[in-house]
Design an enzyme around this catalytic site. Structure first.
Site, PDB file in Angstrom:
ATOM      1  N   CYS A 161       0.815  -1.218   0.000  1.00 26.05           N
ATOM      2  CA  CYS A 161       0.000   0.000   0.000  1.00 26.05           C
ATOM      3  C   CYS A 161       0.851   1.272   0.000  1.00 26.05           C
ATOM      4  O   CYS A 161       1.041   1.915   1.048  1.00 26.05           O
ATOM      5  CB  CYS A 161      -0.981   0.043   1.159  1.00 26.05           C
ATOM      6  SG  CYS A 161      -2.173   1.362   0.878  1.00 26.05           S
ATOM      7  N   CYS A 344      -5.628   2.340  -4.967  1.00 28.80           N
ATOM      8  CA  CYS A 344      -5.180   2.967  -3.735  1.00 28.80           C
ATOM      9  C   CYS A 344      -6.268   3.941  -3.272  1.00 28.80           C
ATOM     10  O   CYS A 344      -6.467   4.986  -3.890  1.00 28.80           O
ATOM     11  CB  CYS A 344      -3.862   3.694  -4.021  1.00 28.80           C
ATOM     12  SG  CYS A 344      -3.014   4.142  -2.522  1.00 28.80           S
TER      13      CYS A 344
HETATM   14  C1  LIG Z   1      -1.306   0.154   6.825  1.00 25.20           C
HETATM   15  C2  LIG Z   1      -1.718  -0.627   5.606  1.00 25.20           C
HETATM   16  C3  LIG Z   1      -2.712  -0.125   4.780  1.00 25.20           C
HETATM   17  C4  LIG Z   1      -3.104  -0.825   3.648  1.00 25.20           C
HETATM   18  N1  LIG Z   1      -4.122  -0.313   2.885  1.00 25.20           N
HETATM   19  C5  LIG Z   1      -4.556  -1.002   1.811  1.00 25.20           C
HETATM   20  C6  LIG Z   1      -5.668  -0.531   1.063  1.00 25.20           C
HETATM   21  O1  LIG Z   1      -6.258   0.500   1.382  1.00 25.20           O
HETATM   22  N2  LIG Z   1      -6.076  -1.250  -0.011  1.00 25.20           N
HETATM   23  C7  LIG Z   1      -5.466  -2.414  -0.363  1.00 25.20           C
HETATM   24  O2  LIG Z   1      -5.890  -3.043  -1.322  1.00 25.20           O
HETATM   25  N3  LIG Z   1      -4.387  -2.887   0.318  1.00 25.20           N
HETATM   26  C8  LIG Z   1      -3.936  -2.208   1.405  1.00 25.20           C
HETATM   27  N4  LIG Z   1      -2.893  -2.702   2.141  1.00 25.20           N
HETATM   28  C9  LIG Z   1      -2.075  -3.822   1.597  1.00 25.20           C
HETATM   29  C10 LIG Z   1      -2.654  -5.203   1.809  1.00 25.20           C
HETATM   30  O3  LIG Z   1      -2.981  -5.414   3.161  1.00 25.20           O
HETATM   31  C11 LIG Z   1      -1.625  -6.229   1.337  1.00 25.20           C
HETATM   32  O4  LIG Z   1      -1.223  -5.914   0.025  1.00 25.20           O
HETATM   33  C12 LIG Z   1      -2.173  -7.645   1.368  1.00 25.20           C
HETATM   34  O5  LIG Z   1      -2.530  -8.026   2.689  1.00 25.20           O
HETATM   35  C13 LIG Z   1      -1.140  -8.626   0.818  1.00 25.20           C
HETATM   36  O6  LIG Z   1      -1.617  -9.921   0.863  1.00 25.20           O
HETATM   37  P1  LIG Z   1      -0.624 -11.187   0.893  1.00 25.20           P
HETATM   38  O7  LIG Z   1      -1.480 -12.369   0.954  1.00 25.20           O
HETATM   39  O8  LIG Z   1       0.405 -11.040  -0.166  1.00 25.20           O
HETATM   40  O9  LIG Z   1       0.140 -10.998   2.284  1.00 25.20           O
HETATM   41  P2  LIG Z   1      -0.505 -11.007   3.731  1.00 25.20           P
HETATM   42  O10 LIG Z   1      -1.952 -10.690   3.681  1.00 25.20           O
HETATM   43  O11 LIG Z   1       0.381 -10.130   4.547  1.00 25.20           O
HETATM   44  O12 LIG Z   1      -0.398 -12.512   4.218  1.00 25.20           O
HETATM   45  C14 LIG Z   1       0.823 -13.201   4.288  1.00 25.20           C
HETATM   46  C15 LIG Z   1       0.600 -14.477   5.092  1.00 25.20           C
HETATM   47  O13 LIG Z   1       1.767 -15.308   4.968  1.00 25.20           O
HETATM   48  C16 LIG Z   1       2.070 -15.859   6.230  1.00 25.20           C
HETATM   49  N5  LIG Z   1       3.506 -16.204   6.252  1.00 25.20           N
HETATM   50  C17 LIG Z   1       4.558 -15.381   6.421  1.00 25.20           C
HETATM   51  N6  LIG Z   1       5.704 -16.088   6.408  1.00 25.20           N
HETATM   52  C18 LIG Z   1       5.371 -17.376   6.184  1.00 25.20           C
HETATM   53  C19 LIG Z   1       6.110 -18.580   6.053  1.00 25.20           C
HETATM   54  N7  LIG Z   1       7.435 -18.594   6.176  1.00 25.20           N
HETATM   55  N8  LIG Z   1       5.441 -19.728   5.845  1.00 25.20           N
HETATM   56  C20 LIG Z   1       4.077 -19.746   5.749  1.00 25.20           C
HETATM   57  N9  LIG Z   1       3.337 -18.618   5.864  1.00 25.20           N
HETATM   58  C21 LIG Z   1       3.968 -17.457   6.078  1.00 25.20           C
HETATM   59  C22 LIG Z   1       1.669 -14.778   7.216  1.00 25.20           C
HETATM   60  O14 LIG Z   1       1.436 -15.326   8.514  1.00 25.20           O
HETATM   61  C23 LIG Z   1       0.406 -14.219   6.574  1.00 25.20           C
HETATM   62  O15 LIG Z   1      -0.751 -14.881   7.038  1.00 25.20           O
HETATM   63  C24 LIG Z   1      -2.487  -2.055   3.320  1.00 25.20           C
HETATM   64  C25 LIG Z   1      -1.482  -2.573   4.150  1.00 25.20           C
HETATM   65  C26 LIG Z   1      -1.117  -1.880   5.286  1.00 25.20           C
HETATM   66  C27 LIG Z   1      -0.062  -2.463   6.199  1.00 25.20           C
END
Ligand SMILES: Cc1cc2nc3c(=O)[nH]c(=O)nc-3n(C[C@H](O)[C@H](O)[C@H](O)COP(=O)(O)OP(=O)(O)OC[C@H]3O[C@@H](n4cnc5c(N)ncnc54)[C@H](O)[C@@H]3O)c2cc1C
Length: 400
Positions: A161, A344
């Site tokens: 983000c 965004c």
């Molecule tokens: C402050 C903030 C504001 C945001 N605002 C927005 C917004 O307005 N709109 C939007 O679309 N997005 C927003 N986002 C971004 C969004 O939250 C992320 O892009 C999204 O969560 C990414 O998803 P992901 O599945 O890639 O990672 P995540 O959702 O972070 O999940 C990763 C998972 O992998 C697991 N994991 C980590 N390491 C390992 C390992 N070694 N083995 C197995 N599992 C593991 C973790 O436990 C977790 O459950 C925001 C993020 C933040 C921090």
């Protein structure tokens, strides 16, 4: 024929969305989700927590309640990939084999890359919405602020983000204006970027907000140290001859965003992109298939697809990965393509939000039949009410 084994690393936004979508299309798949976390976080609402209008407890739910029925959850972290043997190894030392591997463990917050930051987070008027632990403290800082220097930081690395470092700044300014404090405040935005937003149509709106709020941007600057005892932020900014100069700024409150990179276990694996300084999983930017291992896919924050890292991007990536994984398993050509869509939602005031949508072409890709560069109350309602509901009830279930 025995059931095909799919291993999904990470049960966050991307992992659960893609697991659900795969199962909807093919119930015979044997899907294993690896994730050590007992909790699942709705991170996009942490900005709202920091702004005092969302309860942090509503962003945290039990992972067990969202693991799709019909999949197996292994509560263990993946530590190593052996892609030539279609194998992965977990922290507890167990090995698993797979037919298809989907990698989505999110991005790593490198707090330690800013000296002194980790030690002072959540106290001494230093906070970060990048953790559920500290987002409530951001609101305490904003609410109790009586004027002085307010510093907001944004690193030069890609982050999840890209809007979050400045969203909270606009909300804070709006709050202080209403409290009669903004006139007694110097607001600084220290950013690794060279502009406020990469797409001119949306940047124009933000430039007006910056002028109205009297925000002083400091561009192409990376924060390197926070000295909480002396209330100083140190940053490095390149001068005209390209040399980094160390500069300092006094702060009364500081909202800091850490540099970010792929999780270390990805960086050191054979699946990382050797050309990428942040070590993401190397995928084709359109098909999201690994460029060297055809049975490996990656999406979300840990993939090398050069899109803005958001949940919004994952909404468009998950159907592409689903379709391409199924095509791969059925020996069909890999044809589904992701065009880099991301969004965004940027609140410019309480009750007003600009929904910036775009793709790899870096041009606006607006969903609604009106100019989304104009901040609106309807888009604020979308961000604060509709999207959280959609996330827990539809997106994680693979139906949106
Ligand atoms: C402050 C903030 C504001 C945001 N605002 C927005 C917004 O307005 N709109 C939007 O679309 N997005 C927003 N986002 C971004 C969004 O939250 C992320 O892009 C999204 O969560 C990414 O998803 P992901 O599945 O890639 O990672 P995540 O959702 O972070 O999940 C990763 C998972 O992998 C697991 N994991 C980590 N390491 C390992 C390992 N070694 N083995 C197995 N599992 C593991 C973790 O436990 C977790 O459950 C925001 C993020 C933040 C921090």
């Amino acid at each position: 024929m025995s059931a095909k084994k799919i291993a999904i690393v990470g049960g966050g936004n991307a992992g659960l969305s893609v697991a659900s979508k795969l199962l909807i299309k093919d119930k015979s798949l044997q899907i294993t989700i690896f994730d050590p976390s007992e909790t699942h976080y709705y991170q996009p609402a942490w900005t709202l927590v920091g702004a005092g209008i969302y309860d942090v407890n509503d962003t945290i739910k039990k992972e067990a309640d969202y693991i799709p029925k019909g999949t197996t959850w292994v509560r263990d972290a993946v530590m190593e990939f052996i892609p030539d043997a279609n194998k992965l190894v977990t922290q507890k030392g167990t090995s698993y084999t797979y037919d298809v591997l989907i990698i989505c463990p999110g991005i790593q917050l490198d707090w330690q890359k800013i000296k002194g930051l980790k030690e002072t987070l959540g106290k001494n008027n230093v906070s970060s919405n990048y953790s559920h632990e500290f987002a409530p403290y951001t609101w305490q800082m904003i609410k109790n602020f009586k004027g002085g220097n307010a510093v907001f930081t944004n690193p030069s690395t890609p982050i999840k983000c890209g809007g979050a470092p400045h969203k909270i700044m606009y909300l804070a300014c709006d709050y202080w204006r209403k409290q009669g404090i903004l006139d007694k405040t110097n607001v600084y935005y220290i950013s690794g970027g060279g502009v406020i937003f990469g797409i001119p149509e949306y940047a124009e709106t933000l430039k007006k907000v910056i002028a109205e709020d009297n925000i002083q941007p400091i561009y192409k600057a990376d924060v390197v140290e926070i000295d909480a005892a002396n209330k100083k932020v140190f940053y490095e900014q390149k001068n005209e001859s390209g040399q980094a100069e160390r500069k300092e700024l006094h702060f009364d409150i500081c909202h800091a965003v850490p540099p970010q990179s792929a999780p270390d276990f990805i960086k050191k694996s054979q699946l990382a992109d050797p050309k990428n300084p942040y070590g993401y999983v190397e995928v084709d930017m359109h098909t999201l298939q690994h460029t060297r291992y055809s049975n490996v896919f990656s999406l979300g924050d840990s993939s090398s697809a050069p899109a803005s890292k958001t949940g919004a991007a994952i909404r468009k990536q998950a159907p592409v990965v689903t379709e391409n994984v199924l095509a791969f398993l059925n020996n069909k050509p890999i044809t589904a393509k992701y065009e880099g869509y991301s969004a965004c939602p940027i609140p410019t005031k309480y009750g007003k939000l600009m929904l910036a949508e775009f793709d790899y072409s870096n041009t606006p890709k607006m969903t609604f039949p009106f100019n989304q560069a104009k901040p609106r109350w309807t888009m604020w309602m979308l961000k604060t009410k509709v999207l959280p509901w959609l996330y827990w009830h539809k997106i994680l279930k693979g139906t949106a």
